[in-house]
Design a protein around this motif. Structure first.
Motif, PDB file in Angstrom:
ATOM      1  N   GLU A 196      28.095  43.765  38.916  1.00 11.23           N
ATOM      2  CA  GLU A 196      27.543  44.572  38.185  1.00 11.23           C
ATOM      3  C   GLU A 196      26.354  44.245  37.927  1.00 11.23           C
ATOM      4  O   GLU A 196      25.877  45.944  37.138  1.00 11.23           O
ATOM      5  N   LEU A 199      24.102  46.902  39.288  1.00  9.05           N
ATOM      6  CA  LEU A 199      24.821  48.673  39.812  1.00  9.05           C
ATOM      7  C   LEU A 199      24.312  48.887  37.561  1.00  9.05           C
ATOM      8  O   LEU A 199      23.680  50.305  37.820  1.00  9.05           O
ATOM      9  N   ALA A 203      21.697  51.744  37.141  1.00  9.53           N
ATOM     10  CA  ALA A 203      22.525  53.109  37.012  1.00  9.53           C
ATOM     11  C   ALA A 203      21.478  53.766  35.645  1.00  9.53           C
ATOM     12  O   ALA A 203      21.367  55.483  35.035  1.00  9.53           O
ATOM     13  N   PHE A 209      24.918  57.025  42.351  1.00 10.53           N
ATOM     14  CA  PHE A 209      24.666  56.511  43.759  1.00 10.53           C
ATOM     15  C   PHE A 209      25.305  56.677  44.792  1.00 10.53           C
ATOM     16  O   PHE A 209      26.623  57.547  44.938  1.00 10.53           O
ATOM     17  N   LEU A 231      32.774  49.156  44.110  1.00 10.10           N
ATOM     18  CA  LEU A 231      31.811  50.700  43.371  1.00 10.10           C
ATOM     19  C   LEU A 231      32.803  50.913  41.607  1.00 10.10           C
ATOM     20  O   LEU A 231      32.632  51.355  41.180  1.00 10.10           O
ATOM     21  N   SER A 235      30.294  50.047  39.177  1.00 13.31           N
ATOM     22  CA  SER A 235      29.861  51.273  38.606  1.00 13.31           C
ATOM     23  C   SER A 235      29.375  51.957  37.520  1.00 13.31           C
ATOM     24  O   SER A 235      30.899  52.208  36.643  1.00 13.31           O
ATOM     25  N   CYS A 239      29.865  57.634  41.563  1.00 13.31           N
ATOM     26  CA  CYS A 239      28.963  56.778  43.134  1.00 13.31           C
ATOM     27  C   CYS A 239      29.786  57.414  44.426  1.00 13.31           C
ATOM     28  O   CYS A 239      30.918  58.290  43.815  1.00 13.31           O
TER      29      CYS A 239
END
Length: 291
Positions: A196, A199, A203, A209, A231, A235, A239
């Motif tokens: 986490e 990501l 981000a 991603f 994901l 995310s 993704c």
């Protein structure tokens, strides 16, 4: 997906991804919330030709030729034009090693604004591909040095490209239940764990991603459901997952496991790349999701 009528693309590596754009247009999905369960297509290029390569078999030293699932004499533009015709934006043109620039530009010209491009992208050459029609550039190896994330290089890239046109490739392998990013044709493990905090930090610097599950990429042996779930859970931005899809059932599984928060690229599974999954069926599946 969270994109309204987001469209999907089928990868010329046999994959498919989604993008919230109309035919031939390009748009990030950040402003429209989190898209998901879109399919897109890839065009993998090696020595200037469209090929499908088994994950992890590409070597920088050239000592051994990579394992291929598929090769064709058809030009990259053939596949890009097909994706454009079938309303499948968001696919990826991936340059696997040197000698692929001309082939990549050929594909981008056939579908302006409809595809991302990756492989050897730097702040110095990114503009060439964006100007040639890429909606986004995909970057991995440039932002890692000696197995660690190089935040200065990441900032340089964002300054050169803009975060809204940057896709970070976090392709990874699993070790003891955790996933670590692999760079340099997936030969080098980094210390960067996909979780986490990673990501959320990254981000802030990109639009999306792209995550290849290297252990299953190109093997048509099933997807990594644990990675898709990770994901979907962690995310904060779009993704796109790649690796292992074999059938329409796998597309349904990815949609379920990813809770419609993770897009998908289909690779060597497609019949246009020598696989058993019908490309036309995949296109129909995608368009059915849009209704």
């Amino acid at each position: 997906g969270g994109c309204g009528r987001a469209r999907r693309a089928v990868r010329a590596d046999g994959g498919m991804a989604a993008r919230g754009v109309e035919d031939g247009g390009s748009a990030g999905r950040r402003e429209s919330g989190l898209a998901g369960d879109e399919v897109s297509a890839v065009i993998d290029l090696h020595d200037g030709r469209v090929k499908q390569i088994v994950g992890g078999t590409l070597r920088d030293d050239g000592a051994r030729a990579p394992e291929t699932n598929f090769e064709t004499e058809l030009p990259p533009s053939h596949f890009a034009a097909m994706y454009r015709r079938d309303r499948l934006p968001g696919g990826h043109v991936i340059m696997l090693g040197p000698g692929n620039d001309r082939a990549a530009l050929d594909a981008l010209a056939a579908y302006p604004g409809g595809m991302h491009v990756g492989g050897g992208i730097t702040p110095e050459n990114a503009a060439r591909f964006l100007d040639a029609g890429a909606s986004h550039v995909i970057v991995t190896s440039y932002v890692f040095r000696e197995g660690a994330l190089d935040r200065d290089r990441l900032r340089q890239l964002v300054r050169a490209v803009g975060s809204d046109r940057l896709v970070l490739d976090l392709s990874c392998r699993e070790r003891e239940g955790e996933y670590f990013v692999c760079t340099d044709r997936w030969q080098r493990w980094t210390e960067l764990k996909i979780d986490e905090s990673t990501l959320h930090e990254l981000a802030r610097h990109c639009d999306e991603f792209l995550v290849h599950a290297v252990d299953v990429e190109g093997k048509r042996a099933g997807m990594d459901a644990q990675l898709i779930r990770l994901l979907a859970d962690k995310s904060p931005i779009t993704c796109t997952y790649a690796g292992g899809a074999r059938s329409l059932d796998d597309l349904d599984l990815a949609k379920h496991v990813g809770r419609a928060r993770v897009d998908l690229t289909i690779g060597s599974a497609l019949d246009i790349f020598g696989g058993s999954m019908s490309y036309l069926d995949a296109v129909s599946w995608q368009h059915a999701q849009e209704r």
